[in-house]
Design an enzyme around this catalytic site. Structure first.
Site, short mmCIF file in Angstrom:
data_model
loop_
_atom_site.label_atom_id
_atom_site.label_comp_id
_atom_site.label_asym_id
_atom_site.label_seq_id
_atom_site.Cartn_x
_atom_site.Cartn_y
_atom_site.Cartn_z
CB SER A 205 -0.86 0.01 1.39
OG SER A 205 -1.57 1.24 1.32
CE1 TYR B 260 -4.20 -2.45 4.54
CE2 TYR B 260 -3.13 -0.04 4.33
CZ TYR B 260 -3.77 -1.35 3.89
OH TYR B 260 -3.68 -1.22 2.66
#
Length: 270
Positions: free
Chosen positions: A148, A161
């Protein structure tokens, strides 16, 4: 489609979380590049079957295997089961993931562990399973870890995350160093805002969405991420390993808290 006598067997790619979004787009892309595809899914079996139908429509084999990365280490065995049925594994795309938007002080250990397991420990173990098979086959391979933009920059509310994706980014680099002697290349792809079920935008026309805070002014399409993955696992990227490729419309250039959150174009003017 099966190889004719004396022809090399088709390459096989295992794509985790291929029931929708980036995973589905990647499975279809790699099938279009001539690979047979192993598909894992967690809760959306119908979506996985739809992905398989697209792969088969391109004349390639597809096989499916459920995988719940909160059930480790056993869940990672899905890679071996798919490779066993398809005959080998040449490519692994660690795409399955999850996340949470919870303030740091409100996080509970169960949620943190779940995100870390799915986004970091799961790819670690799946990578081990795939790499061991590739080494046994003796002709190299390629692994792509889908991270990401938050592999590189933080976001408020996404502590586990960001920790997992940042860890996966450095894991990618270590894997690249250690597996290079076996002819296995390992890279990361770091998507920004992509129109997928995870962002509530599946099947949206990305060119119709307005994102003033992203330099290219729109979200990305899952097929745009898949195209980069397709390049990274191809012979054209034969000298690329240990890299992290941002597919983010320029979002990372905007700083950790900017990107899609800006509501106007004032940043474009000095």
């Amino acid at each position: 489609m099966h190889a004719k006598k004396n022809e090399p067997a088709p390459r096989v790619a295992v794509v985790t979380g291929a029931d929708s979004g980036i995973g589905r787009a990647t499975a279809v892309r790699l099938a279009g590049q001539g690979m047979d595809i192993g598909i894992t899914w967690h809760s959306d079996q119908r979506g996985a079957e739809e992905t398989a139908a697209e792969v088969r429509g391109l004349g390639r084999r597809a096989d499916l295997e459920p995988m719940d990365l909160t059930r480790l280490p056993g869940a990672a065995g899905a890679v071996d089961r798919l490779a066993g049925r398809l005959g080998r594994v040449d490519v692994l795309v660690n795409n399955a993931g999850t996340g949470t938007m919870t303030p740091f002080l409100d996080l509970d250990p169960v949620t943190v562990r779940q995100v870390i397991d799915v986004d970091l420990i799961g790819p670690f173990l799946c990578g081990q399973h795939a790499a061991r098979r590739m080494i046994g086959q003796g002709d190299g391979g390629s692994i792509v870890n889908v991270t990401s933009v938050h592999e590189h920059q933080p976001r408020v509310g996404a502590a586990p995350y960001c920790a997992a994706k940042g860890g996966l980014g450095l894991l990618t680099q270590v894997m690249a160093l250690e597996l290079a002697e076996h002819g296995i290349r390992v890279n990361a792809v770091a998507p920004g805002e992509i129109a997928t079920p995870m962002t509530g935008q599946e099947d949206h026309d990305v060119h119709a969405a307005e994102r003033p805070g992203i330099p290219l002014r729109r979200p990305g399409d899952a097929r745009e991420v898949a195209a980069v993955i397709g390049f990274l696992v191809s012979e054209d990227a034969g000298y690329v390993t240990g890299a992290s490729w941002a597919v983010d419309g320029g979002m990372l250039r905007m700083g950790p808290q900017a990107g899609s959150h800006l509501e106007n174009d004032s940043w474009r003017r000095p």
